[in-house]
Scaffold this active site. Sequence first.
Site, PDB file in Angstrom:
ATOM      1  N   ARG A  80     -13.253   7.877   6.099  1.00 50.10           N
ATOM      2  CA  ARG A  80     -12.481   6.713   5.678  1.00 50.10           C
ATOM      3  C   ARG A  80     -13.344   5.489   5.444  1.00 50.10           C
ATOM      4  O   ARG A  80     -12.829   4.438   5.050  1.00 50.10           O
ATOM      5  CB  ARG A  80     -11.452   6.388   6.757  1.00 50.10           C
ATOM      6  CG  ARG A  80     -10.033   6.869   6.411  1.00 50.10           C
ATOM      7  CD  ARG A  80      -9.165   6.437   7.557  1.00 50.10           C
ATOM      8  NE  ARG A  80      -7.784   6.279   7.286  1.00 50.10           N
ATOM      9  CZ  ARG A  80      -6.851   7.192   7.552  1.00 50.10           C
ATOM     10  NH1 ARG A  80      -7.167   8.376   7.976  1.00 50.10           N
ATOM     11  NH2 ARG A  80      -5.587   6.906   7.374  1.00 50.10           N
ATOM     12  N   LYS A  86      -1.633  13.557   1.252  1.00 47.05           N
ATOM     13  CA  LYS A  86      -2.705  14.373   1.825  1.00 47.05           C
ATOM     14  C   LYS A  86      -2.170  15.387   2.847  1.00 47.05           C
ATOM     15  O   LYS A  86      -2.505  16.559   2.782  1.00 47.05           O
ATOM     16  CB  LYS A  86      -3.764  13.490   2.507  1.00 47.05           C
ATOM     17  CG  LYS A  86      -4.459  12.520   1.581  1.00 47.05           C
ATOM     18  CD  LYS A  86      -5.605  11.797   2.278  1.00 47.05           C
ATOM     19  CE  LYS A  86      -5.191  10.966   3.485  1.00 47.05           C
ATOM     20  NZ  LYS A  86      -4.306   9.835   3.188  1.00 47.05           N
ATOM     21  N   ARG A 118       9.070   8.337   5.148  1.00 47.11           N
ATOM     22  CA  ARG A 118       8.464   9.511   5.803  1.00 47.11           C
ATOM     23  C   ARG A 118       8.968   9.657   7.241  1.00 47.11           C
ATOM     24  O   ARG A 118       9.097   8.686   7.979  1.00 47.11           O
ATOM     25  CB  ARG A 118       6.943   9.351   5.824  1.00 47.11           C
ATOM     26  CG  ARG A 118       6.249  10.488   6.582  1.00 47.11           C
ATOM     27  CD  ARG A 118       4.812  10.603   6.232  1.00 47.11           C
ATOM     28  NE  ARG A 118       4.003   9.533   6.805  1.00 47.11           N
ATOM     29  CZ  ARG A 118       2.681   9.449   6.621  1.00 47.11           C
ATOM     30  NH1 ARG A 118       2.056  10.348   5.877  1.00 47.11           N
ATOM     31  NH2 ARG A 118       2.007   8.458   7.148  1.00 47.11           N
ATOM     32  N   ARG A 172       6.896   7.463  12.396  1.00 50.54           N
ATOM     33  CA  ARG A 172       5.658   6.987  13.017  1.00 50.54           C
ATOM     34  C   ARG A 172       5.697   5.464  13.115  1.00 50.54           C
ATOM     35  O   ARG A 172       6.144   4.804  12.182  1.00 50.54           O
ATOM     36  CB  ARG A 172       4.451   7.406  12.153  1.00 50.54           C
ATOM     37  CG  ARG A 172       4.012   8.819  12.394  1.00 50.54           C
ATOM     38  CD  ARG A 172       2.987   9.287  11.405  1.00 50.54           C
ATOM     39  NE  ARG A 172       1.911   8.341  11.110  1.00 50.54           N
ATOM     40  CZ  ARG A 172       0.867   8.627  10.329  1.00 50.54           C
ATOM     41  NH1 ARG A 172       0.769   9.819   9.781  1.00 50.54           N
ATOM     42  NH2 ARG A 172      -0.072   7.738  10.107  1.00 50.54           N
ATOM     43  N   ARG A 188      -2.271  -1.134   6.320  1.00 50.43           N
ATOM     44  CA  ARG A 188      -2.977   0.138   6.093  1.00 50.43           C
ATOM     45  C   ARG A 188      -3.442   0.237   4.637  1.00 50.43           C
ATOM     46  O   ARG A 188      -4.508   0.753   4.358  1.00 50.43           O
ATOM     47  CB  ARG A 188      -2.060   1.309   6.453  1.00 50.43           C
ATOM     48  CG  ARG A 188      -1.857   1.417   7.957  1.00 50.43           C
ATOM     49  CD  ARG A 188      -0.724   2.358   8.290  1.00 50.43           C
ATOM     50  NE  ARG A 188      -1.049   3.734   7.983  1.00 50.43           N
ATOM     51  CZ  ARG A 188      -0.138   4.672   7.776  1.00 50.43           C
ATOM     52  NH1 ARG A 188       1.136   4.378   7.795  1.00 50.43           N
ATOM     53  NH2 ARG A 188      -0.510   5.895   7.526  1.00 50.43           N
TER      54      ARG A 188
HETATM   55  P1  AMP Z   1      -3.403   8.930   9.189  1.00 51.92           P
HETATM   56  O1  AMP Z   1      -2.469   9.847   9.910  1.00 51.92           O
HETATM   57  O2  AMP Z   1      -4.540   9.663   8.533  1.00 51.92           O
HETATM   58  O3  AMP Z   1      -2.700   7.979   8.257  1.00 51.92           O
HETATM   59  O4  AMP Z   1      -4.085   8.013  10.314  1.00 51.92           O
HETATM   60  C1  AMP Z   1      -3.331   7.160  11.141  1.00 51.92           C
HETATM   61  C2  AMP Z   1      -4.239   6.122  11.790  1.00 51.92           C
HETATM   62  O5  AMP Z   1      -5.229   6.785  12.587  1.00 51.92           O
HETATM   63  C3  AMP Z   1      -5.035   5.271  10.821  1.00 51.92           C
HETATM   64  O6  AMP Z   1      -4.290   4.154  10.354  1.00 51.92           O
HETATM   65  C4  AMP Z   1      -6.216   4.850  11.700  1.00 51.92           C
HETATM   66  O7  AMP Z   1      -5.838   3.849  12.619  1.00 51.92           O
HETATM   67  C5  AMP Z   1      -6.485   6.123  12.491  1.00 51.92           C
HETATM   68  N1  AMP Z   1      -7.439   7.021  11.792  1.00 51.92           N
HETATM   69  C6  AMP Z   1      -7.180   8.269  11.303  1.00 51.92           C
HETATM   70  N2  AMP Z   1      -8.288   8.805  10.739  1.00 51.92           N
HETATM   71  C7  AMP Z   1      -9.256   7.868  10.857  1.00 51.92           C
HETATM   72  C8  AMP Z   1     -10.620   7.808  10.453  1.00 51.92           C
HETATM   73  N3  AMP Z   1     -11.205   8.821   9.789  1.00 51.92           N
HETATM   74  N4  AMP Z   1     -11.308   6.669  10.734  1.00 51.92           N
HETATM   75  C9  AMP Z   1     -10.752   5.642  11.403  1.00 51.92           C
HETATM   76  N5  AMP Z   1      -9.469   5.629  11.795  1.00 51.92           N
HETATM   77  C10 AMP Z   1      -8.718   6.723  11.540  1.00 51.92           C
END
Ligand code: AMP
Length: 208
Positions: free
Chosen positions: A87, A13, A123, A155, A166
Amino acid sequence: MILILLGAPGAGKGTQAERLIQRYHLHHLSTGDLLRAAVRAGNELGRLAKSFMDKGALVPDEVILGIIKDYLTAHKGEGLLFDGFPRTITQAEGLEELLAGQPVKTISLEAPDEIVIKRLSARRVCRSCGKIYNLNTGDIPGSGACACGGEIYQRDDDRAETIANRLKVFHQQTEPIIDFYRRRGAFLQVEGSGSPDDIFTRLQRLLD
Ligand code: AMP
């Protein structure tokens, strides 16, 4: 255009969002990037979000929807790309209410768990500009630093222990929204395996 990019962590994404926003002149809202910036800033949102992010769990819906509401107010009438949001079904319903009938296009980037686990473990990300690199594609500059001069790091939630959780959270809480959007139409599925160039070509074919 309001575009929603769905997909598992590691489905591509973020990488595709960087390209799509250039090609279709969209503002990019990655809720993950925004939360990581808050964690770095050490503000109240960051302190709250960190405890969930460290475990690979989702930040509560009402917190995320509050962020989205402010963002939509600031970018009224503009082209937007949502990456990593919604999400949960609650977030998808909340967005629908906030958009009050404005049409959205939803693209689901589909990649099997084996591929996303490999991608997430390899990554690396620039701490300053957020550019995404991958150890397996040899795209990290020889200097070890990002083109912008920022530090390239892994990360915390891309470590093996957190990746598993996740993915579990994705299958349990996020996958059901695929059906939610399928039922509303304007829903497209794109094969998320292959190189970033291949995937982008598939996306362009659907959006041009
Ligand atoms: P990402 O970078 O999109 O993989 O997000 C990293 C982390 O941020 C996720 O594992 C969640 O803990 C939190 N997070 C990001 N976007 C959301 C969302 N829309 N709803 C809830 N938690 C989120």
